[in-house]
Write an enzyme that holds these catalytic residues in place. Structure first.
Site, PDB file in Angstrom:
ATOM      1  N   GLU A 183      11.548  -6.039  14.447  1.00 53.49           N
ATOM      2  CA  GLU A 183      10.886  -5.739  15.732  1.00 53.49           C
ATOM      3  C   GLU A 183       9.392  -5.991  15.653  1.00 53.49           C
ATOM      4  O   GLU A 183       8.577  -5.069  15.802  1.00 53.49           O
ATOM      5  CB  GLU A 183      11.181  -4.297  16.149  1.00 53.49           C
ATOM      6  CG  GLU A 183      12.662  -4.053  16.410  1.00 53.49           C
ATOM      7  CD  GLU A 183      12.979  -2.696  16.980  1.00 53.49           C
ATOM      8  OE1 GLU A 183      12.228  -1.746  16.714  1.00 53.49           O
ATOM      9  OE2 GLU A 183      13.999  -2.568  17.683  1.00 53.49           O
ATOM     10  N   GLU A 376      20.880  -5.271  16.441  1.00 53.35           N
ATOM     11  CA  GLU A 376      20.899  -3.826  16.720  1.00 53.35           C
ATOM     12  C   GLU A 376      21.364  -3.607  18.147  1.00 53.35           C
ATOM     13  O   GLU A 376      20.866  -4.269  19.065  1.00 53.35           O
ATOM     14  CB  GLU A 376      19.501  -3.201  16.590  1.00 53.35           C
ATOM     15  CG  GLU A 376      19.004  -3.024  15.204  1.00 53.35           C
ATOM     16  CD  GLU A 376      17.681  -2.266  15.147  1.00 53.35           C
ATOM     17  OE1 GLU A 376      17.453  -1.382  15.990  1.00 53.35           O
ATOM     18  OE2 GLU A 376      16.881  -2.586  14.259  1.00 53.35           O
TER      19      GLU A 376
HETATM   20  C1  BG6 Z   1      14.897   0.129  16.439  1.00 56.28           C
HETATM   21  C2  BG6 Z   1      14.656   0.114  14.977  1.00 56.28           C
HETATM   22  O1  BG6 Z   1      13.663   0.406  16.990  1.00 56.28           O
HETATM   23  O2  BG6 Z   1      15.730   1.095  17.009  1.00 56.28           O
HETATM   24  C3  BG6 Z   1      15.505   1.044  14.159  1.00 56.28           C
HETATM   25  O3  BG6 Z   1      14.658  -1.182  14.442  1.00 56.28           O
HETATM   26  C4  BG6 Z   1      15.755   2.300  14.957  1.00 56.28           C
HETATM   27  O4  BG6 Z   1      14.829   1.269  12.957  1.00 56.28           O
HETATM   28  C5  BG6 Z   1      16.524   1.936  16.204  1.00 56.28           C
HETATM   29  O5  BG6 Z   1      16.395   3.303  14.247  1.00 56.28           O
HETATM   30  C6  BG6 Z   1      16.960   3.114  17.057  1.00 56.28           C
HETATM   31  O6  BG6 Z   1      15.882   3.923  17.328  1.00 56.28           O
HETATM   32  P1  BG6 Z   1      15.897   5.491  17.027  1.00 56.28           P
HETATM   33  O7  BG6 Z   1      14.549   5.958  17.389  1.00 56.28           O
HETATM   34  O8  BG6 Z   1      16.966   6.052  17.872  1.00 56.28           O
HETATM   35  O9  BG6 Z   1      16.203   5.600  15.570  1.00 56.28           O
END
Ligand code: BG6
Length: 479
Positions: A183, A376
């Site tokens: 990111e 993701e």
């Molecule tokens: C992304 C990241 O921002 O979202 C992860 O690459 C992160 O590291 C994921 O865990 C989900 O966000 P959160 O805040 O729910 O963990």
């Protein structure tokens, strides 16, 4: 809405994690301290207050969840066996820089750290799982922050280059898919995690962030160059926190605002995928009077070593408006955006928009025409195990199913090229945004709570068998 067809042969189904959110063992076998270790749970997680440098070490009175996390460091065999049981074709994970170079600027590597990742990759290969490795997932050795100021310093490019030489050579034949910076656009919103940045009082923060971004972009191009030199089989991707902006109304000023906000994010990928700074960015720097030093060599590197594929995280779309009176924000992946009244939201207020994934896939494809990888996507939710420790997470299955449907439509009806899909947090892990354990994404429940209590026992959730079936049918059976 659309005809559901087959996914392409060889589609890479799997799950994603990051070192600091799952490994724990923060000081085991010579590992050095990193920024990600010293961010506590809760509101004090990102205190980037100018002149306040409290996060260079642990302090009394705080709980630091990454210290132990879910202890993947000692459980990786068990965890990878579970991923294999689900039929994972790929497993996304990251390397903790400070396991390999504990301080970051030394010439000697820490063999124990290198050996750990070698074992993990071999374990994946044993089951035919293709590792997908993020070189930097929000982590930076503390020493580099204290002594060099993190990515604001050009020297970081050299240290990162050294890390790349080491890992590409050591893991040649074991790892083929690499992501340079997780990111990368997050540097503008969470600069301490994104780039080890903190600010001095009176500093031009915008300038520091874009300077650091330039260093990361050059380092990313260098990584691509080295990866290809070491092994022409290597495939290197950039990684964007994606989610298309919608204008709040058809008023052209709202459309313009949405375009500007999209550009703030796409700027990074424009450089990494097209090889040069877009004119709108150059004009922005000029207008704001930002002095970003770029050498001729930098520009050549960027031009000649663009990425092989574009990867991204997708949790939600976003909304933009030019109206300063509109302030009702929704929570989101670090970014706060305006609320979209047409969408429901997760328990953490992240709005849920499966069609937005199709829109985002198309926007990225139209812009770059490079293969894409969704690395993701997922639902952070509170899971309540029954008396046997079993979680019936139908809400998670529903979320993923709806996103898989639109991903399928993007491939089969719109013709985008998609390499694979790794759901975020395939095993419960520490949240990056809040540091909580309670915000779970996994197919596998881990017995650990927000205070770090629990047995760390792993238990399959209902979604485990569902995802297993999805993968076994190459996405044909999602019911
Ligand atoms: C992304 C990241 O921002 O979202 C992860 O690459 C992160 O590291 C994921 O865990 C989900 O966000 P959160 O805040 O729910 O963990």
């Amino acid at each position: 809405m659309s005809d559901y067809k087959k996914f392409p042969n060889g589609f890479l189904w799997g799950g994603a994690t990051a070192a600091n959110q799952c490994e724990g063992a923060y000081n085991a076998d010579g590992r050095g301290l990193a920024n990600v270790d010293v961010v506590p749970i809760g509101e004090d997680r990102f205190p980037i207050i100018a002149g306040k440098k409290k996060m260079f070490d642990f302090e009394e009175g705080y709980f630091y969840p990454a210290k132990e996390s879910i202890d993947f460091y000692h459980h990786y065999k068990e965890d990878i066996a579970l991923f294999a049981e689900m039929g994972f074709k790929t497993f996304r994970m990251s390397i903790a820089w400070s396991r390999i170079f504990p301080k970051g600027d030394e010439l000697e590597t820490n063999e124990a750290g290198l050996a750990f990742y070698e074992d993990v990759f071999k374990e994946c290969r044993k089951y035919g799982i293709e590792p997908l490795v993020t070189i930097t997932h929000f982590d930076c050795p503390i020493y580099l922050i204290e002594h060099y100021g993190g990515w604001r310093n050009r020297k970081m490019i050299d240290f990162y280059e050294r890390l790349c030489h080491v890992i590409f050579n050591r893991y040649k034949g074991l790892v083929k898919y690499w992501l340079t910076f997780n990111e990368i656009n997050m540097i503008l919103h969470a600069p301490f995690m994104g780039a080890g940045l903190y600010f001095e009082t009176g500093e031009n923060e915008e300038e520091v962030k874009y300077r650091a971004a330039h260093h990361e972009l050059v380092a990313s191009a260098l990584a691509t160059k080295i990866a290809h030199e070491v092994d022409p089989e290597n495939k290197v991707g950039c990684m964007l926190a994606a989610g298309q902006y919608y204008p709040n109304t058809p008023n052209p000023v709202d459309y313009w605002q949405a375009m500007e906000e999209d550009r703030e994010n796409y700027f990074f990928i424009d450089v990494q995928a097209r090889g040069e700074y877009p004119n709108y960015a150059k004009k922005k720097f000029e207008k704001l009077g930002l002095n970003i030093e770029m050498t001729q060599e930098d520009l050549e590197l960027l031009k000649e070593h663009t990425v092989d594929f574009v990867s991204f995280s997708y949790y939600s779309s976003r909304v933009a408006s030019a109206d300063p009176e509109l302030t009702e924000k929704t929570a989101g992946n670090i970014f706060a955006s305006l609320k979209n009244p047409y969408l429901k939201a997760s328990e953490w207020g992240w709005q849920i928009d499966p069609l937005g994934l199709r829109i985002t896939l198309n926007a990225i494809w139209d812009r770059y025409q490079k293969p894409m990888f969704i690395v993701e996507n997922g639902l952070g939710a509170v899971d309540t195990p029954d008396e046997n420790g079993y979680v019936e997470d139908d809400y998670r299955i529903d979320y993923l199913r709806e996103h898989i449907k639109t991903m399928n439509a993007a491939i089969n009806e719109d013709g985008v090229e998609l390499l694979g899909y790794t759901t975020w947090g395939c095993i419960d892990l520490v949240s990056a945004g809040t540091g909580e354990m309670k915000k779970r994404y996994g197919f596998i429940y881990v017995d650990r709570d927000n205070q770090g209590k629990g047995t760390l026992k792993r238990t399959k959730k209902k979604s485990f068998d569902w995802y297993k079936k999805v993968i076994a049918s190459n996405g044909s059976d999602i019911d």
